[in-house]
Write an enzyme that holds these catalytic residues in place. Structure first.
Site, PDB file in Angstrom:
ATOM      1  N   THR A 234       9.928  31.316  38.153  1.00 40.85           N
ATOM      2  CA  THR A 234      10.636  30.625  39.242  1.00 40.85           C
ATOM      3  C   THR A 234       9.652  29.905  40.156  1.00 40.85           C
ATOM      4  O   THR A 234       8.528  30.391  40.380  1.00 40.85           O
ATOM      5  CB  THR A 234      11.481  31.624  40.066  1.00 40.85           C
ATOM      6  N   SER A 269      11.640  37.523  48.038  1.00 41.37           N
ATOM      7  CA  SER A 269      12.745  38.475  47.811  1.00 41.37           C
ATOM      8  C   SER A 269      12.243  39.423  46.726  1.00 41.37           C
ATOM      9  O   SER A 269      11.287  39.104  45.999  1.00 41.37           O
ATOM     10  CB  SER A 269      14.015  37.767  47.330  1.00 41.37           C
ATOM     11  N   TYR A 271      13.688  39.977  44.050  1.00 35.35           N
ATOM     12  CA  TYR A 271      13.870  39.247  42.781  1.00 35.35           C
ATOM     13  C   TYR A 271      12.663  38.339  42.507  1.00 35.35           C
ATOM     14  O   TYR A 271      12.056  38.401  41.436  1.00 35.35           O
ATOM     15  CB  TYR A 271      15.164  38.412  42.811  1.00 35.35           C
ATOM     16  N   HIS A 272      12.358  37.468  43.483  1.00 38.72           N
ATOM     17  CA  HIS A 272      11.253  36.525  43.252  1.00 38.72           C
ATOM     18  C   HIS A 272       9.952  37.281  42.974  1.00 38.72           C
ATOM     19  O   HIS A 272       9.136  36.861  42.150  1.00 38.72           O
ATOM     20  CB  HIS A 272      11.096  35.582  44.446  1.00 38.72           C
ATOM     21  N   LYS A 275       9.347  38.309  39.408  1.00 43.88           N
ATOM     22  CA  LYS A 275       8.820  37.235  38.551  1.00 43.88           C
ATOM     23  C   LYS A 275       7.298  37.105  38.703  1.00 43.88           C
ATOM     24  O   LYS A 275       6.602  36.745  37.757  1.00 43.88           O
ATOM     25  CB  LYS A 275       9.484  35.899  38.902  1.00 43.88           C
TER      26      LYS A 275
HETATM   27  O1  LIG Z   1      25.001  28.413  50.877  1.00 45.42           O
HETATM   28  C1  LIG Z   1      23.765  28.321  50.857  1.00 45.42           C
HETATM   29  C2  LIG Z   1      22.987  28.785  49.786  1.00 45.42           C
HETATM   30  C3  LIG Z   1      21.625  28.657  49.871  1.00 45.42           C
HETATM   31  N1  LIG Z   1      21.025  28.082  50.958  1.00 45.42           N
HETATM   32  C4  LIG Z   1      19.564  27.935  50.986  1.00 45.42           C
HETATM   33  O2  LIG Z   1      19.205  27.188  49.846  1.00 45.42           O
HETATM   34  C5  LIG Z   1      17.920  27.575  49.373  1.00 45.42           C
HETATM   35  C6  LIG Z   1      18.032  27.904  47.893  1.00 45.42           C
HETATM   36  O3  LIG Z   1      18.871  29.026  47.735  1.00 45.42           O
HETATM   37  P1  LIG Z   1      19.689  29.280  46.377  1.00 45.42           P
HETATM   38  O4  LIG Z   1      20.616  30.411  46.618  1.00 45.42           O
HETATM   39  O5  LIG Z   1      20.264  28.001  45.875  1.00 45.42           O
HETATM   40  O6  LIG Z   1      18.520  29.650  45.349  1.00 45.42           O
HETATM   41  P2  LIG Z   1      17.552  30.911  45.270  1.00 45.42           P
HETATM   42  O7  LIG Z   1      18.104  32.098  45.972  1.00 45.42           O
HETATM   43  O8  LIG Z   1      16.193  30.460  45.692  1.00 45.42           O
HETATM   44  O9  LIG Z   1      17.543  31.267  43.727  1.00 45.42           O
HETATM   45  C7  LIG Z   1      17.909  30.335  42.706  1.00 45.42           C
HETATM   46  O10 LIG Z   1      16.854  29.446  42.477  1.00 45.42           O
HETATM   47  C8  LIG Z   1      15.600  30.080  42.108  1.00 45.42           C
HETATM   48  C9  LIG Z   1      14.602  28.960  41.957  1.00 45.42           C
HETATM   49  S1  LIG Z   1      13.695  28.680  43.449  1.00 45.42           S
HETATM   50  O11 LIG Z   1      14.630  28.521  44.550  1.00 45.42           O
HETATM   51  O12 LIG Z   1      12.885  29.886  43.676  1.00 45.42           O
HETATM   52  O13 LIG Z   1      12.889  27.512  43.254  1.00 45.42           O
HETATM   53  C10 LIG Z   1      15.810  30.862  40.822  1.00 45.42           C
HETATM   54  O14 LIG Z   1      14.624  31.538  40.481  1.00 45.42           O
HETATM   55  C11 LIG Z   1      16.934  31.860  41.001  1.00 45.42           C
HETATM   56  O15 LIG Z   1      17.190  32.553  39.799  1.00 45.42           O
HETATM   57  C12 LIG Z   1      18.203  31.146  41.450  1.00 45.42           C
HETATM   58  O16 LIG Z   1      19.252  32.069  41.686  1.00 45.42           O
HETATM   59  C13 LIG Z   1      17.497  28.768  50.215  1.00 45.42           C
HETATM   60  O17 LIG Z   1      16.603  28.328  51.180  1.00 45.42           O
HETATM   61  C14 LIG Z   1      18.783  29.239  50.869  1.00 45.42           C
HETATM   62  O18 LIG Z   1      18.579  29.843  52.120  1.00 45.42           O
HETATM   63  C15 LIG Z   1      21.788  27.601  51.998  1.00 45.42           C
HETATM   64  O19 LIG Z   1      21.264  27.073  52.982  1.00 45.42           O
HETATM   65  N2  LIG Z   1      23.134  27.739  51.916  1.00 45.42           N
END
Ligand SMILES: O=c1ccn([C@@H]2O[C@H](COP(=O)(O)OP(=O)(O)O[C@H]3O[C@H](CS(=O)(=O)O)[C@@H](O)[C@H](O)[C@H]3O)[C@@H](O)[C@H]2O)c(=O)[nH]1
Length: 483
Positions: A234, A269, A271-272, A275
């Site tokens: 990730t 997190s 989770y992260h 990885k």
């Molecule tokens: O309703 C929402 C949902 C999310 N966010 C924000 O959007 C960002 C991304 O959140 P996300 O829920 O879209 O993604 P994340 O939790 O980071 O995890 C997802 O994206 C990761 C890639 S990354 O984000 O780490 O590049 C993958 O590893 C995970 O498996 C996948 O579930 C965060 O800052 C979160 O706070 C909002 O503002 N509003």
């Protein structure tokens, strides 16, 4: 109209052998069964665990009925590899986690590209939904019906091995019977909020992810040492440093000496962090045992349709919009469709790399077709564009207006601990160099995603939209879900 001959047979064959590991209640490492003494049942309802002898279950579907539409999407040619330098055979790819959002789309794509595909999955992602009272926006068929339908439409067989890779005996069976040339490993608990619900979910996530990957590494070493591991990592491993993010490694000069080192990790997190631990274990085994591996540091995936999942409704992919598994852009599209304000957490300056699910499948295919060398630990940053959460809210608002939707945005107190305004500039050139042709986020794609969400809006449970998991309030007490 394409018909799929599997649709009448809803139930899997009674001979199916499955082994489902329930989150946190028990687990097994190799042949030794380990119980976490301190873990109590997570929910009020009790679910019995069946732990039986494990045999891979191979689906054989009925005769093919291929329509013109499907035929147009079928890919010619096959991926051949030299066997002992003499004969050639089709490249065999094991897709671990092949029933999930990215895994299902990838398994179909590789099968369509004439790889020999086996899905390995313990179906625990479906169990999480049952336990938390969540559901995909789209109705999804059982994995058995999915692969039967695929066989029926295309004539291509996808093998199915139902079981848990944390059980080394099961994984051994799967490896010995399938003999993979490449393993694509999506089989991890992938939600950051899920890992932050309570102590038992944090432990489940790290145990499941880290031990599962370790088992895969041991299986490759023992049974298939030429096998290429393509591991889903990730972008979140890097966090949000105040300098450019490189692809896996950074060259540093310190006190007059220079070295190229793994890029610093600042995951945010459990989770992260799992990885990050995986990456370290993989890097070590590449050095120590000569494993060949590619870590795909993927960004946030959006979208739902791929060429293959579009062929029939029984092949339809899952689409999560809830506060635990739904990711930002997919959630915003569903929110706009049902008239819920877009949920920007905090200031909304959180910037991440994003990609279309059609690019996920393309990237994995490129990694497999161009394997790492023996002993090489390759890292690719797998995303195509960067957006802040505010950017996404603006784009969805604009696209929604065109469709006559009245889209509002609210700032929700951020349930996470993360920078809300920060520098972000991540490299992502290696997959482009291998030939990735990105599907960038366009007005037409947003239109189609919004229309897709509108089509299924009657299935939305609005109670699932607001975030319910707080990074700061995580405790040791198992959280239950009210009915
Ligand atoms: O309703 C929402 C949902 C999310 N966010 C924000 O959007 C960002 C991304 O959140 P996300 O829920 O879209 O993604 P994340 O939790 O980071 O995890 C997802 O994206 C990761 C890639 S990354 O984000 O780490 O590049 C993958 O590893 C995970 O498996 C996948 O579930 C965060 O800052 C979160 O706070 C909002 O503002 N509003």
């Amino acid at each position: 109209m394409i018909t799929c001959s599997s649709s009448e047979s809803v139930n899997p064959s009674p001979t199916t052998k499955t082994y489902l590991k329930l989150p946190s209640r028990c687990s097994s490492i190799g042949r030794t069964s380990v119980t976490f003494q301190s873990c109590r049942p997570l929910y009020r309802s009790s679910i019995s665990v069946r732990k039986k002898s494990i045999k891979p279950y191979q689906i054989n579907a009925t005769a093919a009925s291929i329509g013109q539409d499907v035929e147009n999407r079928l890919q010619p040619g096959s991926h051949q590899i030299l066997d002992n330098g003499n004969s050639s055979k089709q490249k065999r790819v094991m897709v671990i986690g092949g029933d999930g959002y990215c895994g299902w789309a990838t398994a179909l794509h590789l099968s369509n590209k004439n790889y020999e595909v086996a899905i390995v999955d313990n179906l625990v992602r479906r169990l999480f939904d049952h336990q938390l009272g969540l559901d995909s926006l789209t109705p999804i068929s059982s994995i058995h019906n999915r692969v039967r339908c695929w066989k029926s439409l295309t004539g291509k067989t996808i093998q199915l091995h139902i079981g848990d890779i944390c059980d080394f005996e099961f994984l051994t069976e799967a490896f010995k019977s399938f003999e993979p040339d490449a393993v694509v490993h999506f089989g991890e608990q992938r939600s950051a909020p899920y890992s932050m619900i309570d102590r038992s979910r944090a432990i489940f996530t790290q145990h499941n992810n880290v031990i599962g990957t370790l088992n895969v590494l041991f299986a490759i070493k023992e049974f298939s040492e030429e096998c290429h591991l393509v591991k889903l990592g990730t972008m979140g491993e890097y966090g949000t440093p105040n300098i450019d993010i490189e692809e896996g490694y950074i060259t540093i000069t310190h006190n007059g000496r220079t070295d190229t080192l793994p890029y610093p990790k600042q995951a945010s997190s459990f989770y992260h962090l799992s990885k990050v631990h995986d990456s370290n274990n993989i890097a070590f085994t590449c050095k120590a045992w000569g494993i060949r591996a590619t870590d795909l540091n993927q960004g946030v995936v959006y979208g739902v349709k791929t060429d293959e999942t579009e062929m029939h409704e029984e092949l339809c992919n899952r689409f999560d919009y809830d506060g635990v598994f739904g990711t930002a852009l997919n959630r915003f599209c569903v929110q706009a469709a049902v008239g819920h304000p877009l949920t920007v957490y905090g200031k909304g300056g959180q910037t991440r790399g994003y990609l279309d699910i059609r690019d996920t499948v393309q990237c994995v295919e490129l990694a497999i077709a161009n394997p790492a060398k023996r002993g090489e630990f390759r890292v690719f940053n797998q995303f195509t564009e960067q957006f802040s959460v505010n950017d996404l809210a603006r784009l969805v608002t604009k696209a929604g207006k065109k469709l006559g939707l009245d889209v509002e945005t609210i700032s929700v107190p951020n349930p996470r601990v993360e920078a809300e305004e920060h520098y972000y500039n991540a490299k992502h050139t290696k997959l482009i160099e291998l030939g990735l042709k990105p599907h960038l986020l366009s007005d037409s794609l947003l239109d189609s995603l919004l229309n897709f969400a509108i089509e299924y809006k009657d299935r939305v449970d609005v109670k699932q939209i607001m975030p319910s998991v707080s990074w700061k309030k995580i405790g040791v007490k198992p959280l239950t879900v009210p009915a």
